[in-house]
Design an enzyme around this catalytic site. Structure first.
Site, PDB file in Angstrom:
ATOM      1  N   GLY A 103     -30.156  29.693  10.206  1.00 28.42           N
ATOM      2  CA  GLY A 103     -30.677  29.744   8.850  1.00 28.42           C
ATOM      3  C   GLY A 103     -31.375  31.068   8.573  1.00 28.42           C
ATOM      4  O   GLY A 103     -30.741  32.037   8.260  1.00 28.42           O
ATOM      5  N   SER A 199     -25.884  31.541  15.210  1.00 28.29           N
ATOM      6  CA  SER A 199     -26.367  32.233  14.016  1.00 28.29           C
ATOM      7  C   SER A 199     -27.821  32.695  14.194  1.00 28.29           C
ATOM      8  O   SER A 199     -28.130  33.363  15.182  1.00 28.29           O
ATOM      9  CB  SER A 199     -26.198  31.300  12.811  1.00 28.29           C
ATOM     10  N   TYR A 200     -28.688  32.312  13.277  1.00 27.26           N
ATOM     11  CA  TYR A 200     -30.080  32.755  13.396  1.00 27.26           C
ATOM     12  C   TYR A 200     -30.749  32.169  14.639  1.00 27.26           C
ATOM     13  O   TYR A 200     -31.747  32.706  15.126  1.00 27.26           O
ATOM     14  CB  TYR A 200     -30.871  32.377  12.135  1.00 27.26           C
ATOM     15  N   ASP A 411     -15.562  35.426  11.462  1.00 29.24           N
ATOM     16  CA  ASP A 411     -16.826  35.282  10.735  1.00 29.24           C
ATOM     17  C   ASP A 411     -17.251  36.649  10.230  1.00 29.24           C
ATOM     18  O   ASP A 411     -17.340  37.595  11.010  1.00 29.24           O
ATOM     19  CB  ASP A 411     -17.890  34.729  11.693  1.00 29.24           C
ATOM     20  N   HIS A 464     -17.778  31.366  11.851  1.00 29.71           N
ATOM     21  CA  HIS A 464     -19.185  31.342  12.246  1.00 29.71           C
ATOM     22  C   HIS A 464     -19.504  30.086  13.059  1.00 29.71           C
ATOM     23  O   HIS A 464     -20.181  30.152  14.077  1.00 29.71           O
ATOM     24  CB  HIS A 464     -20.022  31.366  10.967  1.00 29.71           C
TER      25      HIS A 464
END
Lengths: 493, 493
Positions: A103, A199-200, A411, A464
């Site tokens: 996020g 991701s984050y 991605d 992703h």
């Protein structure tokens, strides 16, 4: 913050949200809530209370599931929601993996659990569940955690917490989560333990790993967490590398024009800290995404984008809704049969059903807003973000931990180019040179191993969310990671 | 020659062929053959003789088909085989398009006709045909020509011709083909006429276009060919641009290692002429393709590769066979349902059936070797190859002709990067800036229009043979080209 691809997505999201959203969700009010009942019990009892009988619409399964809240800060009243799925077979012999989505503020239930490696997928309409044949619990005991407080069902009783979340406190809370969870599930103490996510969470995970590693040094061998390493997918790693990798990826995948690319190369002075981007750079980023690459899913550039009318609540879909007409889409045949690009819509229905929340032991405190995939409030108010976690990589590699970086090559948000730039900048000797690995008869992707137990695995055709469209390949990679083995360099039956 | 991606593929092909082929097909003997009978007839009669009743296993259709030979050099006895498909409806109102495949030496029947835009696809096993719902003859009268002599069913009675083919003679022969075909089909004289094709035909087509343009100037308005322009897909254009684009594409699509890429950047001194590559550069190319990018289909890097046991005769498959085990493949779900990566195997069966050849008016002279997709002999002995056709682009654009370059973005052999470098080097003003175009609700790709009627269309998710996996998108592009209209910049139903 504003220099990261993720931050740019955030920025665009905010802009587009203001244009297309009519609900005042940015101004959610927080009410004080009470601690959930189970926290009053002892550990065995708490575990029993967390045991899930069955989820509504679930097919029968033989493995145990637990879910509930773990307090991470008693004073503030912050608690992280988790959903734990034991391995399908011989769970006591299988490692333990905690899964994090990114996020910041995006839910591991929305993505990891319901779209990627959970035991079930949600059928269209949110009525029932079906089995995921490539679930992570084929090879491990997997726990999905919604982190930090404010994400998904996780909450804080101190409403100002939601305006002051950041990497630093998230790591501290996650460490409290880990230690308190082991108190509730003491039978897992000593079990080979890994972190995984994407991701984050590419920042969360090394940051948490370092806390576990540092604190382990202070503990006796019996109380130590048997932490073995982590696996991160399309991870945010290093601001400088990620950002250059982002614009290079856009150009070399024919998403943006020659002119915009060369202007970005001049105007976007990506640096090694988190200095804000120039106005010109931000304008170019906005121009390319609105005028040039069009209404694609930037997280999976060859897959069909969700263009359903009902997709009004997904952070991921807002942006695209602004660029597209809203009507039913003739799904392009780009991806595996049965893939629904609007799959998040099903989550939004399912996880907001009161009977589902009750069965999941979720939202026991009556959170006064609906469950969503990503928290706008957290993402907009994020306070501190590491410019790089490469020094942590270096430290953990020196400590002998196993670090795997996997990258879906389709991605555009945290693309393989930036990930390669970041790892290359470590200047580590190569132990196993770059080769193609196989999933049965076909190339699954590429692998290279650096000295010190660092492995990069590229997954061909994945976006992703690597397991979303390449579930079997992902499971193969996950199993190899847990075993610490190389992926096959030849086709096999 | 050896500096081109195509030439490199050739070189690798030869190397691998020597390793894996057991048939001595490089040493085919040529026998003198007689001109086909129909050439003795007058034009109307010749046309009637060329009319096809039906192909074996064909579903019923309402449009007319013609096939046969056109002599392109009487003295040498060179003749080009063609297969002409009139438009499905109102053929007299539709333009006329001649389609060329590349190689050099690859058949328009094998690829353009049977895998891409022909009216039929061949069912597995080569027993029967099914309709192609996105065939080119929905919007045009389409002729597939096997060019030059030695390709497919096209032949020369002078066997030394096959050891001395090159761009120069191919263009001359193609021009003779065009003029002689119009003699046989005078009703098409004056019809809006376009050339189209792909790959190495990126050289054939401008070279032929220039001959048509130059010769038209010498003709009366009645005898002139009404030549309007061309459309080339993943075309060879310019040695310097194509070669740099090739290695950049490999790196930025995670097909090769950091180390090989940086070594190639140093060792491969691509130039603006056709100077041979250094030994080191060739070795690196060989290393990356055998050790790094693995057994993928380089013409469509996200699609499953053909790994069937029977694929022994395809030039395209030889290379991969060396890297893979031979056994039935579990086709990955990367592409549209119904796509068969071993589709060429069906062609090989079908077009070698005597009843099929008879129905097609093909191989009337008894060529003493089987029909194949690409001629090893031509490709190995190719004599002259243009280092660039950009000056021809410039000249034809100045003359007001319509030039469309289309590029499937998932082809690594003649990739979109090199095509962009080539077009950018023309330094033309931009008339319509880069934008995403739509196929219904989804992004079909991107388009940019340069001054002088030059259009670049990128097709998202398509490989080297754009219509193969993106047939509907391709047909939309083809129709826009014929109309000279922009592709839609917004989603539509």
């Amino acid at each position: 913050m504003m220099r990261r691809p993720v931050a740019v997505a955030v920025w665009l999201f905010v802009v587009v949200m203001c244009l297309f959203l009519d609900s005042p969700s940015l101004a959610v009010r927080w009410t004080d809530t009470t601690e959930r009942k189970t926290l009053e019990y002892g550990c065995g009892e708490e575990q029993d209370v967390d045991r899930i009988v069955a989820l509504p619409g679930q097919p029968p399964v033989d493995f145990a599931m637990y879910a509930g809240y773990i307090t991470v800060d008693e004073k503030a009243g912050r608690a992280h929601y988790y959903f734990f799925v034991e391995a399908e077979e011989n769970s006591e012999e299988k490692p333990l993996v905690f899964w994090f989505n990114g996020g910041p503020g995006c839910s591991s239930i929305a993505y990891g659990f319901a779209e990627e490696l959970g035991p079930f997928f949600i059928n269209s309409g949110g009525e029932s569940l079906r089995l995921n044949r490539d679930s992570g619990n084929k090879v491990a005991n997997v726990l999905f955690v919604e982190s930090p407080a404010g994400t998904g069902f996780s909450y804080s009783n101190t409403s100002s917490d939601l305006l002051a979340a950041g990497d630093f406190r998230t790591a501290k809370d996650n460490y409290a989560f880990v230690t308190n969870w082991f108190k509730r599930f003491p039978q897992y103490r000593g079990r080979p333990f890994f972190l995984a996510g994407e991701s984050y969470a590419g920042l969360y995970i090394p940051e948490l790993a370092k806390l576990i590693y540092d604190n382990n040094k202070k503990l006796t061998s019996q109380s130590r967490i048997n932490f073995m390493g982590f696996m991160v997918g399309n991870p945010v790693i290093d601001a400088y590398s990620d950002n250059w990798g982002y614009i290079d990826f856009l150009y070399y995948h024919a998403l943006i024009s020659d002119e915009t690319y060369s202007q970005m190369k001049k105007a976007c002075k990506f640096t090694h800290d988190n200095a804000p981007l120039s106005r010109e750079c931000i304008q170019l980023m906005f121009y390319q995404s609105t005028n040039e690459y069009g209404g694609i899913d930037p997280y999976s550039i060859y897959a069909p984008a969700c263009v359903s009318e009902s997709s009004t609540n997904s952070s991921r879909n807002h942006f695209h809704r602004g660029l597209q007409q809203t009507s039913k889409n003739p799904v392009l045949g780009l991806v595996r049969q049965g893939y629904d690009p609007c799959t998040y819509d099903n989550s939004l229905i399912y996880f907001n059903r009161p009977d589902v929340q009750k069965a999941m032991h979720a939202n026991t405190t009556g959170i006064p807003y609906p469950w969503v995939g990503c928290s706008d409030q957290l993402i907009v108010n994020w306070k501190d973000s590491a410019a790089t976690v490469l020094p942590i990589y270096r430290e953990l590699l020196n400590a002998g931990l196993r670090l795997w970086v996997i990258s879906g090559d389709s991605d555009s948000v945290v693309p393989v180019t930036g990930t390669r730039y970041a790892l290359a900048s470590l200047n580590l000797p190569i132990v196993v040179p770059w080769y193609s690995w196989y999933h049965h008869q076909q190339v699954g992707g590429r692998e290279v191993v650096y000295k010190g137990n660092l492995t990069l695995v590229v997954v061909r055709g994945a976006g992703h969310e690597v397991p979303l469209l390449r579930s079997a390949q992902w499971l193969q990679v996950f199993e190899s990671f847990l075993k610490g083995s190389l992926l096959p360099s030849n086709p096999y039956n």
